[in-house]
Structures are given as C-alpha cells and as structure tokens.
Design a protein around this motif. Structure first.
Motif, PDB file in Angstrom:
ATOM      1  N   ALA A  36      -3.713 -11.266   5.800  1.00 25.62           N
ATOM      2  CA  ALA A  36      -4.146 -12.650   5.611  1.00 25.62           C
ATOM      3  C   ALA A  36      -4.669 -12.827   4.186  1.00 25.62           C
ATOM      4  N   LEU A  37      -4.337 -13.971   3.587  1.00 24.96           N
ATOM      5  CA  LEU A  37      -4.906 -14.336   2.292  1.00 24.96           C
ATOM      6  C   LEU A  37      -6.039 -15.313   2.553  1.00 24.96           C
ATOM      7  N   ILE A  44      -9.711 -17.326  -4.507  1.00 27.08           N
ATOM      8  CA  ILE A  44      -9.224 -16.242  -3.660  1.00 27.08           C
ATOM      9  C   ILE A  44     -10.415 -15.394  -3.249  1.00 27.08           C
ATOM     10  N   HIS A  45     -10.573 -15.210  -1.957  1.00 23.44           N
ATOM     11  CA  HIS A  45     -11.676 -14.390  -1.455  1.00 23.44           C
ATOM     12  C   HIS A  45     -11.226 -12.951  -1.229  1.00 23.44           C
ATOM     13  N   SER A  46     -10.096 -12.776  -0.533  1.00 19.26           N
ATOM     14  CA  SER A  46      -9.662 -11.418  -0.202  1.00 19.26           C
ATOM     15  C   SER A  46      -8.273 -11.454   0.413  1.00 19.26           C
ATOM     16  N   GLU A 378      -5.799 -12.344  -6.644  1.00 17.57           N
ATOM     17  CA  GLU A 378      -6.857 -11.343  -6.670  1.00 17.57           C
ATOM     18  C   GLU A 378      -8.208 -12.024  -6.460  1.00 17.57           C
ATOM     19  N   PRO A 379      -9.127 -11.325  -5.793  1.00 15.80           N
ATOM     20  CA  PRO A 379     -10.426 -11.928  -5.484  1.00 15.80           C
ATOM     21  C   PRO A 379     -11.119 -12.505  -6.721  1.00 15.80           C
ATOM     22  N   GLY A 380     -11.680 -13.682  -6.565  1.00 15.36           N
ATOM     23  CA  GLY A 380     -12.418 -14.346  -7.624  1.00 15.36           C
ATOM     24  C   GLY A 380     -11.599 -15.307  -8.453  1.00 15.36           C
TER      25      GLY A 380
END
Length: 407
Positions: A36-37, A44-46, A378-380
């Motif tokens: 899951a995105l 983007i969290h994870s 990517e996260p962040g």
C-alpha cells in the motif's frame, strides 16, 4: 472507466490520510506489488503491507494499475493550441490542465526565442502564476521557467525564430535575470560572445546553465563546463557533432555531451526526433540518473495532423505526429506529451520500466535541484502521484495529495 475514476475522486476528496492498494508501486529502482502507498497531509507517508495499516486508514483500490510518481517535464513549450510564450491565463491554464490530465504533475514553462520585451512579459506572468498557484485548481505545478533562447547559433536555430536570435554580450540577458528566482534552466550556445560571463552569472544566481542550439566545438564547450555549464538539451537536435579538418576529427557538442560525466542531458523520446539506436546510445552513455526524457512539446501537442500552430512569431504544422516548419526542413518540437513517451522508452529502446519512470520523474527533478520534494514515492515527498492504465493514459492523478483537475 469514467465511473471508476469518479469513484476514485470521491474517495480521495477531503481525506487527509489514505492508502492506495492493489496497485504496482514504482520505486526508484524497482516496482513492487502487494504493498500500500500511504498518503498523509499531502505527502508520501510510507509504502507498507496492507495488513499493517491502522484500521481507521481509508483504502482506495486502484484495480491493479501502475502507481508512479507524478511525471516532471523540464522542457515543454505548450499543448492544445497554446504555448507559454503567450503569457496569458488562458495559455498557462490550458497547458497545465492538459499536463495534469496526462499524469504530468510538475513542469518548467519553457520559452521559445522571441523579442526580449515579450520574454520579460512571460517571466512576469509566470512569477505571478507561481505566487498564486496554491490557490488555483489542481493543474500541474509550475516549478519555474526554462529560458530556451534567444542566445543561439543561427546555423543551429532549428525552428527557433531567426529574427530574434542574438548574442549574450548585448546586455539583454540582465533584463531576463531580474527574474532569477523563478528561472530554473537557462539554455544558450556556449561559443557565442559573452557566453562565459553568462555562465558565471547563472551559477551565481543558482540557475542551471544549459547548452543547446549550438555550433560549439569541444574547445568552446570545455571552458563553459569549467565555469559551471552542467546540462545539455535535446541531444542530437540542433547540436554540433564531429567535423573533419584535413585528417583530424574534431569533437562537437554532442561528443562532449555523451562523454563528460559532469553533464546531464535530455532526449525527445517521441519516436520521431531520434531513432531507437540513438536513444540507446544516450542511455548507455549517461544512464538513467543523468538522462532525462523530455517532451519538448509545442502548442501542436494534442492537435491532429494538418493543424497549424504558432510559437513566438513563427507558424508550424503538425505532420505525421510531430511538429514541422512549413518547408519541412526542421522539426518544430514534438506533439507527444511525456506520459506517451514511456512506452517508447520501454518497448523501442529497451529501458526497464522503473528506469524509464525515473528518467521522466526523479532524474529531471534532480537536475533542477528538487529531488528532495519531487520525483519519487519516498516518505516525506510531495504526494504527486500518477495512476496509469497499461497504455499509460492516466486513470487518476494526485497533486499534493489532492485530485488533479479533470479527475
């Protein structure tokens, strides 16, 4: 499919945290299934296993489609009968809306050679647009301006208007550079009088110096590279190559572009400007971390064969799926937008899909210094996301976690 897309928009509407599931997620070096995105507050969290998501997380099923970062086009002049040189609300809105509809979430408004007064007016409008775009509907985000011209070699002008080509030592560049805070790339011919001073000034202002529409030999290009020239626009197009002087072969700008590891470059991957062999050569020399695919799309993008379009003071025609000058002696940009180039990179050039996506997202973002915000899942990073069907038409598009206008 429209009903599916409408449902997607309704599910995202108003959500501050949600997860896209049942898709193939494209990461910088691979794509993964069964993950899951997760998007939270526009970022983007994870990427996580669906089983690990908190029970309250809203999930949105994308039906097995491809989930990629929003595409980033750093060299696009226009679309749908409009170009950025017009410097109007109608032009910018039409182009950026069409980009968003195609999964292109970030662009540089690329100018064509024109009168200096007209270019200044475009820069003034672009600055105003960028100051206000946070209040606008979810069109593609304007990251800045790419000044392409007017400091070019006449012999390599291609479809650029010859009436307005000039040298960088005539003092006019200073007027353009008063807008330095929104200019990301400035393209010029490095062999012209004043080019080295211009290179130095661009580096001081934090603008990427780029070479193009140039007759430069290696001895012209090397000093500019030492001064900070770092990018080469549309390889093979309006670019000098090897010449012979007696028994001696003298490299041109092309050979420098392909051999100097300090440089990034571009290809117009529309299947018209370059045959697969040349695109393969560029890929082998630069690799996916230094080679960008760009559209170089003009206002002819989205128009049928035979349609006439204008850019600056020149008129062109869509012919066999590409822009042409009317006497057919040169291309006039492409009529193919960036999402349509990904299948060409994969199927004709043989580039692995994750790398083709990188060349249309993370690499161009890195070239203009925005890889920390854009270009990968990517996260962040900003939740700029394209969800593609197999033919790379966009089924859903998010910009900053919000549904793009038209979806």
């Amino acid at each position: 499919m429209r009903a599916d897309t409408d449902q997607f928009s309704a599910q995202v509407e108003g959500a501050t945290r949600f997860a896209l599931v049942n898709g193939r997620v494209v990461l910088p070096g691979e794509f993964v299934s069964g993950q899951a995105l997760v998007i939270e507050n526009g970022r983007i969290h994870s990427v996580a296993a669906p089983s690990t998501l908190p029970p309250a997380t809203k999930t949105i099923d994308v039906g097995g489609r491809l989930i990629t970062p929003g595409l980033v086009d750093i060299h696009i002049h226009g679309a749908q009968g409009h170009n950025f040189n017009e410097g109007t609300e109608a032009a910018f809105s039409s182009i950026l809306h069409e980009c968003a509809r195609r999964g292109i979430t970030s662009v540089l408004a690329t100018t064509a050679t024109d009168a200096i007064d007209n270019l200044v007016a475009v820069l003034d409008f672009a600055r105003e647009w960028m100051n206000e775009q946070g209040k606008a509907t979810q069109t593609a985000q304007l990251l800045g301006v790419h000044i392409e011209g007017p400091y070019f070699a006449q012999a390599q002008r291609g479809a650029q208007d010859p009436a307005h080509i000039r040298n960088p030592d005539d003092g006019t560049a200073a007027r353009l550079l008063t807008y330095h805070e929104i200019i990301r790339i400035f393209t010029y011919a490095p062999e012209l009088p004043g080019a080295l001073d211009l290179t130095r000034r661009l580096v001081e202002l934090g603008i990427l110096p780029a070479a193009g529409h140039s007759s430069a030999r290696e001895e012209d290009a090397r000093p500019a590279i030492e001064f900070g020239l770092r990018h080469m626009i549309h390889l093979w197009s309006a670019q000098s190559t090897t010449i012979r002087e007696g028994p001696w072969r003298k490299p041109g700008l092309l050979e420098v572009s392909l051999s100097d590891e300090r440089l990034s470059g571009e290809i117009i991957a529309d299947g018209k400007h370059l045959p697969p062999t040349l695109m393969k050569l560029a890929y082998k020399c630069l690799g996916p971390d230094r080679l960008c695919a760009i559209s170089d799309a003009t206002s002819g993008a989205g128009l049928p064969d035979g349609a006439r379009f204008r850019m600056g003071g020149m008129e062109y025609e869509v012919c066999d799926g590409v822009g042409m000058v009317l006497d057919r002696t040169a291309f006039a940009g492409s009529t193919t937008l960036l999402n349509q180039m990904i299948p060409i990179l994969v199927q004709q050039v043989g580039i692995p899909l994750p790398e083709a996506i990188r060349m249309t997202s993370l690499t161009p973002a890195r070239v203009i210094g925005l890889a920390g915000q854009k270009g990968s899942l990517e996260p962040g990073k900003d939740a700029d996301i394209a969800i593609f069907d197999d033919d790379f038409s966009a089924w859903g598009v998010l910009i900053g976690g919000r549904v793009a206008s038209g979806f």
